[in-house]
Design a protein around this motif. Structure first.
Motif, PDB file in Angstrom:
ATOM      1  N   VAL A 276       0.849  -1.185   0.000  1.00 41.86           N
ATOM      2  CA  VAL A 276       0.000   0.000   0.000  1.00 41.86           C
ATOM      3  C   VAL A 276       0.890   1.242   0.000  1.00 41.86           C
ATOM      4  O   VAL A 276       1.688   1.451   0.921  1.00 41.86           O
ATOM      5  N   ASP A 277       0.753   2.064  -1.039  1.00 41.64           N
ATOM      6  CA  ASP A 277       1.507   3.311  -1.158  1.00 41.64           C
ATOM      7  C   ASP A 277       0.567   4.463  -0.801  1.00 41.64           C
ATOM      8  O   ASP A 277      -0.344   4.802  -1.565  1.00 41.64           O
ATOM      9  N   LEU A 278       0.776   5.054   0.384  1.00 41.86           N
ATOM     10  CA  LEU A 278      -0.102   6.136   0.840  1.00 41.86           C
ATOM     11  C   LEU A 278       0.008   7.373  -0.041  1.00 41.86           C
ATOM     12  O   LEU A 278      -0.976   8.108  -0.203  1.00 41.86           O
ATOM     13  N   ASP A 279       1.170   7.596  -0.611  1.00 41.29           N
ATOM     14  CA  ASP A 279       1.362   8.782  -1.453  1.00 41.29           C
ATOM     15  C   ASP A 279       0.701   8.615  -2.826  1.00 41.29           C
ATOM     16  O   ASP A 279       0.116   9.570  -3.362  1.00 41.29           O
ATOM     17  N   ALA A 280       0.785   7.410  -3.380  1.00 43.56           N
ATOM     18  CA  ALA A 280       0.196   7.161  -4.709  1.00 43.56           C
ATOM     19  C   ALA A 280      -1.255   6.711  -4.607  1.00 43.56           C
ATOM     20  O   ALA A 280      -1.937   6.566  -5.632  1.00 43.56           O
ATOM     21  N   HIS A 281      -1.745   6.447  -3.382  1.00 47.20           N
ATOM     22  CA  HIS A 281      -3.136   6.020  -3.155  1.00 47.20           C
ATOM     23  C   HIS A 281      -3.460   4.746  -3.947  1.00 47.20           C
ATOM     24  O   HIS A 281      -4.493   4.644  -4.600  1.00 47.20           O
ATOM     25  N   LYS A 282      -2.570   3.761  -3.861  1.00 48.47           N
ATOM     26  CA  LYS A 282      -2.822   2.504  -4.576  1.00 48.47           C
ATOM     27  C   LYS A 282      -2.287   1.322  -3.791  1.00 48.47           C
ATOM     28  O   LYS A 282      -1.380   1.458  -2.953  1.00 48.47           O
ATOM     29  N   LEU A 283      -2.874   0.166  -4.067  1.00 43.25           N
ATOM     30  CA  LEU A 283      -2.448  -1.103  -3.482  1.00 43.25           C
ATOM     31  C   LEU A 283      -1.994  -2.003  -4.626  1.00 43.25           C
ATOM     32  O   LEU A 283      -2.760  -2.253  -5.560  1.00 43.25           O
ATOM     33  N   THR A 284      -0.765  -2.478  -4.545  1.00 48.08           N
ATOM     34  CA  THR A 284      -0.218  -3.354  -5.584  1.00 48.08           C
ATOM     35  C   THR A 284      -0.127  -4.777  -5.058  1.00 48.08           C
ATOM     36  O   THR A 284       0.405  -5.014  -3.966  1.00 48.08           O
ATOM     37  N   VAL A 285      -0.653  -5.720  -5.818  1.00 46.12           N
ATOM     38  CA  VAL A 285      -0.598  -7.139  -5.446  1.00 46.12           C
ATOM     39  C   VAL A 285       0.511  -7.800  -6.253  1.00 46.12           C
ATOM     40  O   VAL A 285       0.535  -7.716  -7.483  1.00 46.12           O
ATOM     41  N   THR A 286       1.452  -8.456  -5.558  1.00 41.68           N
ATOM     42  CA  THR A 286       2.480  -9.229  -6.244  1.00 41.68           C
ATOM     43  C   THR A 286       2.340 -10.693  -5.859  1.00 41.68           C
ATOM     44  O   THR A 286       2.035 -11.005  -4.699  1.00 41.68           O
ATOM     45  N   GLU A 287       2.556 -11.566  -6.803  1.00 37.53           N
ATOM     46  CA  GLU A 287       2.527 -13.002  -6.570  1.00 37.53           C
ATOM     47  C   GLU A 287       3.782 -13.608  -7.166  1.00 37.53           C
ATOM     48  O   GLU A 287       4.087 -13.399  -8.347  1.00 37.53           O
ATOM     49  N   ASP A 288       4.530 -14.319  -6.325  1.00 35.36           N
ATOM     50  CA  ASP A 288       5.795 -14.926  -6.736  1.00 35.36           C
ATOM     51  C   ASP A 288       6.721 -13.893  -7.381  1.00 35.36           C
ATOM     52  O   ASP A 288       7.416 -14.167  -8.365  1.00 35.36           O
ATOM     53  N   GLY A 289       6.715 -12.679  -6.826  1.00 39.13           N
ATOM     54  CA  GLY A 289       7.617 -11.639  -7.277  1.00 39.13           C
ATOM     55  C   GLY A 289       7.139 -10.810  -8.454  1.00 39.13           C
ATOM     56  O   GLY A 289       7.809  -9.851  -8.851  1.00 39.13           O
ATOM     57  N   GLN A 290       5.967 -11.135  -8.995  1.00 43.18           N
ATOM     58  CA  GLN A 290       5.447 -10.414 -10.162  1.00 43.18           C
ATOM     59  C   GLN A 290       4.194  -9.625  -9.786  1.00 43.18           C
ATOM     60  O   GLN A 290       3.291 -10.160  -9.123  1.00 43.18           O
ATOM     61  N   ALA A 291       4.151  -8.336 -10.188  1.00 40.72           N
ATOM     62  CA  ALA A 291       2.955  -7.518  -9.940  1.00 40.72           C
ATOM     63  C   ALA A 291       1.814  -8.035 -10.799  1.00 40.72           C
ATOM     64  O   ALA A 291       1.955  -8.175 -12.015  1.00 40.72           O
ATOM     65  N   VAL A 292       0.681  -8.344 -10.169  1.00 40.79           N
ATOM     66  CA  VAL A 292      -0.453  -8.912 -10.902  1.00 40.79           C
ATOM     67  C   VAL A 292      -1.661  -7.983 -10.897  1.00 40.79           C
ATOM     68  O   VAL A 292      -2.585  -8.169 -11.694  1.00 40.79           O
ATOM     69  N   LYS A 293      -1.680  -6.979 -10.008  1.00 39.84           N
ATOM     70  CA  LYS A 293      -2.844  -6.097  -9.962  1.00 39.84           C
ATOM     71  C   LYS A 293      -2.500  -4.809  -9.231  1.00 39.84           C
ATOM     72  O   LYS A 293      -1.753  -4.813  -8.247  1.00 39.84           O
ATOM     73  N   SER A 294      -3.049  -3.694  -9.713  1.00 40.64           N
ATOM     74  CA  SER A 294      -2.908  -2.401  -9.048  1.00 40.64           C
ATOM     75  C   SER A 294      -4.308  -1.870  -8.755  1.00 40.64           C
ATOM     76  O   SER A 294      -5.137  -1.765  -9.664  1.00 40.64           O
ATOM     77  N   ILE A 295      -4.573  -1.569  -7.486  1.00 40.57           N
ATOM     78  CA  ILE A 295      -5.921  -1.200  -7.061  1.00 40.57           C
ATOM     79  C   ILE A 295      -5.932   0.221  -6.504  1.00 40.57           C
ATOM     80  O   ILE A 295      -5.184   0.522  -5.559  1.00 40.57           O
ATOM     81  N   PRO A 296      -6.777   1.109  -7.030  1.00 34.03           N
ATOM     82  CA  PRO A 296      -6.916   2.457  -6.440  1.00 34.03           C
ATOM     83  C   PRO A 296      -7.551   2.353  -5.052  1.00 34.03           C
ATOM     84  O   PRO A 296      -8.537   1.632  -4.875  1.00 34.03           O
ATOM     85  N   VAL A 297      -6.993   3.059  -4.076  1.00 35.80           N
ATOM     86  CA  VAL A 297      -7.509   2.971  -2.708  1.00 35.80           C
ATOM     87  C   VAL A 297      -7.562   4.354  -2.076  1.00 35.80           C
ATOM     88  O   VAL A 297      -6.985   5.318  -2.579  1.00 35.80           O
ATOM     89  N   SER A 298      -8.258   4.398  -0.956  1.00 37.26           N
ATOM     90  CA  SER A 298      -8.233   5.576  -0.089  1.00 37.26           C
ATOM     91  C   SER A 298      -7.943   5.063   1.315  1.00 37.26           C
ATOM     92  O   SER A 298      -8.701   4.260   1.872  1.00 37.26           O
ATOM     93  N   ALA A 299      -6.803   5.486   1.886  1.00 42.30           N
ATOM     94  CA  ALA A 299      -6.389   5.026   3.209  1.00 42.30           C
ATOM     95  C   ALA A 299      -6.771   6.058   4.271  1.00 42.30           C
ATOM     96  O   ALA A 299      -7.585   6.949   4.028  1.00 42.30           O
ATOM     97  N   GLY A 300      -6.158   5.930   5.461  1.00 42.29           N
ATOM     98  CA  GLY A 300      -6.524   6.778   6.588  1.00 42.29           C
ATOM     99  C   GLY A 300      -6.189   8.252   6.390  1.00 42.29           C
ATOM    100  O   GLY A 300      -5.185   8.607   5.760  1.00 42.29           O
ATOM    101  N   THR A 301      -7.013   9.096   6.943  1.00 38.43           N
ATOM    102  CA  THR A 301      -6.815  10.539   6.870  1.00 38.43           C
ATOM    103  C   THR A 301      -5.527  10.927   7.601  1.00 38.43           C
ATOM    104  O   THR A 301      -5.358  10.586   8.780  1.00 38.43           O
TER     105      THR A 301
END
Length: 405
Positions: A249-274
């Motif tokens: 979870v990158d608070l600055d980029a507002h995204k969650l990246t999922v990696t599986e076996d070392g490879q990025a498989v999904k990037s999800i837009p998120v909103s984290a804590g204020t």
């Protein structure tokens, strides 16, 4: 022949017959002048004394929590067996000189024991004793439990105790992790979020996928120390390490990246804590503790007043204090561009559903960026991955030497 001479001859014959009878009786008894025979039947041997053993625990009020020691008065022991009333056997080891045997496990509270011993001369001796019941019993909660099955690469073995544990080193001696690939790891002691004593086993590095893990907690008969009481049973669990999945979870980029076996498989837009204050998200390395699905979230339970009270879907817990990854359709306008939640990482229903379906307890979560409230306490979830390996080993009650499983 005179009558006197006939009497003398008759008396001589009688005496000779008596002597022969005495000789015959003596011969039946082992031979004249040979002495009594022993158990082996050899002339002159002495009778073997009965086998005698001594046991350190005696009577029906014996103190539990220590090993059983059996000693032989003469000769050497060949076999010792100590069993409880249910047929359970205490394993043990013979001394080098064969004169004593000591159990590897402690005598448990409130238990009847029978001791059976045999020496090298095939003689046997028995004894029995009973230990007093425990005034206080300590119990544990274990994670992963037996139903866990497959978990992620960051999952520690975690044991939380009902009562205080003063004898941490003694308890730790009875905890063993065995792995299919000799994974290096160590136990570490600290306080759980509840305030209870807790000990976790963490690998040096993240688990390798496919690793099979077995945990044996041979605690029956172990004394927790003052205020903790005895353990009166053993515990065990086992699990397997699944896919290498990491959520970043990158608070600055507002995204969650999922990696599986070392490879990025999904990037999800998120909103984290204020950012700032109690509504900010925790940062650092965490572990997906559990997939709880649809749950009620009430801000009053986490000290945030009347901020929210609603049913939330696809909830995945990161801390005991209430940080989750979950669906947050009410916050759609901020996904990918602003952190405005009350501390959790929110995303769309579709993204949350897909992530919930693939994620597993034990997956690594790492939150980076500005605006967090820092790292959660180690016991507020599974925060041990924020410590260096040396710092983690130092939390062992035994030593800083790594323990290979």
């Amino acid at each position: 022949m005179s009558r006197t001479r006939r009497y003398a001859r008759s008396r001589h014959a009688m005496l000779a017959g008596t002597a022969l009878l005495a000789a015959a009786l003596t011969a039946c008894g082992g031979g004249s002048g040979s002495g009594a025979s022993g158990d082996d039947g050899k002339p002159g041997s002495k009778k073997k004394p009965d086998m005698a053993i001594s046991v350190n625990l005696t009577g029906d009020q014996a103190k539990p929590g220590e090993p059983v020691k059996v000693s032989v008065g003469e000769g050497k022991l060949a076999l010792v067996k100590v069993t409880d009333g249910k047929g359970g056997e205490l394993p043990g080891k013979m001394s080098d000189d064969g004169t004593s045997w000591t159990s590897e496990r402690n005598a448990a509270p409130g238990t009847d024991y029978k001791v059976e011993a045999q020496n090298t001369a095939s003689q046997s001796a028995n004894a029995q004793f009973k230990t007093t019941a425990a005034d206080k019993v300590n119990k544990v909660t274990i994670n992963p439990g037996k139903a866990a099955g497959v978990v992620g690469i960051a999952q520690p073995v975690s044991i939380v105790f009902d009562n205080p544990v003063k004898n941490k080193a003694e308890v730790e001696k009875h905890l063993k992790v065995t792995t299919s690939n000799n994974t290096e790891g160590s136990w570490g002691w600290f306080k759980d979020y509840t305030g209870n004593d807790r000990v976790d086993w963490r690998p040096k590095e993240y688990w390798k996928s496919g690793t099979e893990v077995k945990v044996a907690m041979d605690l029956n008969g172990v004394d927790s120390g003052q205020g903790g009481g005895y353990f009166v049973k053993d515990y065990n669990t086992e699990f397997k390490i699944g896919k290498d999945r990491r959520l970043q979870v990158d608070l600055d980029a507002h995204k969650l990246t999922v990696t599986e076996d070392g490879q990025a498989v999904k990037s999800i837009p998120v909103s984290a804590g204020t950012p700032g204050g109690q509504k900010a998200s925790w940062s650092g390395k965490m572990v997906l503790m559990s997939k709880e699905g649809t749950i009620r979230m009430d801000s009053q339970t986490v000290g945030l007043g009347d901020s929210y009270d609603k049913m939330v879907d696809y909830s995945m817990r990161l801390t005991w204090s209430g940080m989750y990854i979950h669906a947050a359709p009410w916050n759609t306008a901020h996904f990918g561009n602003a952190n405005t939640s009350s501390g959790c990482v929110g995303m769309s229903d579709a993204d949350a559903k897909a992530l919930f379906g693939s994620a597993q307890a034990g997956d690594l979560i790492e939150v980076t960026g500005n605006g967090s409230k820092g790292k959660a306490d180690i016991g507020n979830g599974y925060g041990e991955w924020n410590l260096s390996w040396d710092d983690w080993k130092a939390k062992s009650a035994l030593s800083t030497t790594p323990q290979n499983g």
